[in-house]
Design a protein around this motif. Structure first.
Motif, PDB file in Angstrom:
ATOM      1  N   HIS A  82       0.841  -1.196   0.000  1.00  0.00           N
ATOM      2  CA  HIS A  82       0.000   0.000   0.000  1.00  0.00           C
ATOM      3  C   HIS A  82       0.877   1.247   0.000  1.00  0.00           C
ATOM      4  N   SER A  92       0.455   4.301   1.121  1.00  0.00           N
ATOM      5  CA  SER A  92       0.578   5.007   2.404  1.00  0.00           C
ATOM      6  C   SER A  92       1.492   4.256   3.356  1.00  0.00           C
ATOM      7  N   HIS A  93       1.441   2.918   3.308  1.00  0.00           N
ATOM      8  CA  HIS A  93       2.335   2.142   4.167  1.00  0.00           C
ATOM      9  C   HIS A  93       3.780   2.264   3.691  1.00  0.00           C
ATOM     10  N   LEU A 103      -8.322  -2.987   5.172  1.00  0.00           N
ATOM     11  CA  LEU A 103      -7.233  -2.126   5.623  1.00  0.00           C
ATOM     12  C   LEU A 103      -7.426  -1.772   7.089  1.00  0.00           C
ATOM     13  N   ASP A 163      -5.252   0.180  10.612  1.00  0.00           N
ATOM     14  CA  ASP A 163      -4.184   1.137  10.912  1.00  0.00           C
ATOM     15  C   ASP A 163      -3.665   1.072  12.348  1.00  0.00           C
ATOM     16  N   GLU A 222       0.555   1.693   9.828  1.00  0.00           N
ATOM     17  CA  GLU A 222      -0.246   2.394   8.824  1.00  0.00           C
ATOM     18  C   GLU A 222      -0.595   1.468   7.652  1.00  0.00           C
ATOM     19  N   LYS A 223      -1.910   1.309   7.391  1.00  0.00           N
ATOM     20  CA  LYS A 223      -2.421   0.585   6.227  1.00  0.00           C
ATOM     21  C   LYS A 223      -1.870  -0.840   6.097  1.00  0.00           C
TER      22      LYS A 223
END
Length: 285
Positions: A132, A134-135, A185, A187, A191-192
């Motif tokens: 991902h 964002s990850h 998903l 968090d 994150e993610k």
């Protein structure tokens, strides 16, 4: 679609870190510790065969680190990623996609190997590596608390390989994906983190990753000390477990050496294990 459990190796982690604020007198009932207070862990991956694609979910920690690293994490047993793939009739070069739930070393380390000349290179030369977006940003600019779990030698070669692909849908549930499964998903842990959800042989299966690493982590307050947002983990775990029970979903446990797949029941204390199964014994070869 055909699914294959792939056992990439066993290791140990500090039991206190794995259970956070839960007293040892409680967690050691399900996860007994050794003389160094470490509990036994697995790195159980999942191989997805769909048409001409072979998708590997996570890769374990690999074998490129030094002896002191592996002594610290107490490797045990005789499982390895390549041996487990070979046992199912596959070779690393057959893998078309590697799907990372997240980039902590025990989930992604096996994707990068050290060659005889000491160069770091993809262990799956024909695969695309999926993470991902964002990850990825989180892992490549790590916070001080999580930095020890994001090893540059596991992550930066993915980018250099030209094989890296990003998933950018913010979720929290991604139904239409590039894969033959949907994605939940979450968090709380990091994150993610991406949890695959399968519809398989008229059943539903959740790859639980670090939401529920072992059977001992089923109680909602039993949250790992590694989680970056533990109060969010509480909410995510409660919601997902309630939904999994309501949908008669199995949990595929990545880190429990002795419980590969479990069914759930609702008790006066909350969602707990009903039965545990060997994946192949239940679904067949």
């Amino acid at each position: 679609m055909q699914l294959y459990p792939i056992h990439a190796g066993n290791f140990k982690l500090d039991g206190g870190a794995m259970f956070g604020v839960v007293p040892k007198s409680l967690w050691e009932r399900t996860n007994p510790a050794d003389e160094k207070n470490r509990i036994e862990m697995s790195t159980r991956c999942l191989l997805v065969e769909e048409g001409n694609r072979l998708i590997l979910v996570d890769t374990g920690m690999g074998n490129k680190q030094g002896d002191s690293f592996f002594r610290h994490y107490g490797l045990w047993g005789d499982h390895s990623l390549e041996q487990s793939l070979a046992a199912e009739g596959f070779h690393p070069n057959d893998i078309t996609d590697v799907f990372f739930t997240h980039l902590h070393f025990d989930h992604c380390g096996g994707a990068i190997k050290k060659t005889n000349s000491g160069i770091l290179a993809p262990a799956f030369k024909n695969a695309l590596f999926w993470v991902h977006k964002s990850h990825w940003n989180w892992a490549t600019q790590p916070n001080a608390r999580e930095k020890a779990s994001f090893l540059p030698e596991n992550i930066l070669p993915l980018q250099k390989s030209g094989q890296l692909q990003f998933i950018e849908d913010p979720g929290p549930f991604i139904e239409h994906t590039p894969f033959p499964f949907s994605i939940q998903l979450i968090d709380g842990h990091t994150e993610k983190q991406m949890l695959p959800v399968f519809k398989y042989k008229k059943k539903k299966l959740l790859y639980a990753a670090d939401l529920v690493p072992t059977v001992g982590h089923l109680p909602v307050p039993y949250i790992m000390g590694y989680d970056t947002r533990p109060l969010l983990s509480l909410k995510e775990k409660e919601r997902i477990l309630k939904n999994a029970f309501a949908e008669e979903m199995f949990l595929f446990l990545q880190h429990d050496p002795y419980h590969e797949m479990i069914s759930l029941q609702n008790t006066e204390k909350g969602i707990r294990m009903e039965n545990h199964f060997k994946f192949k014994s239940y679904f067949g070869p």
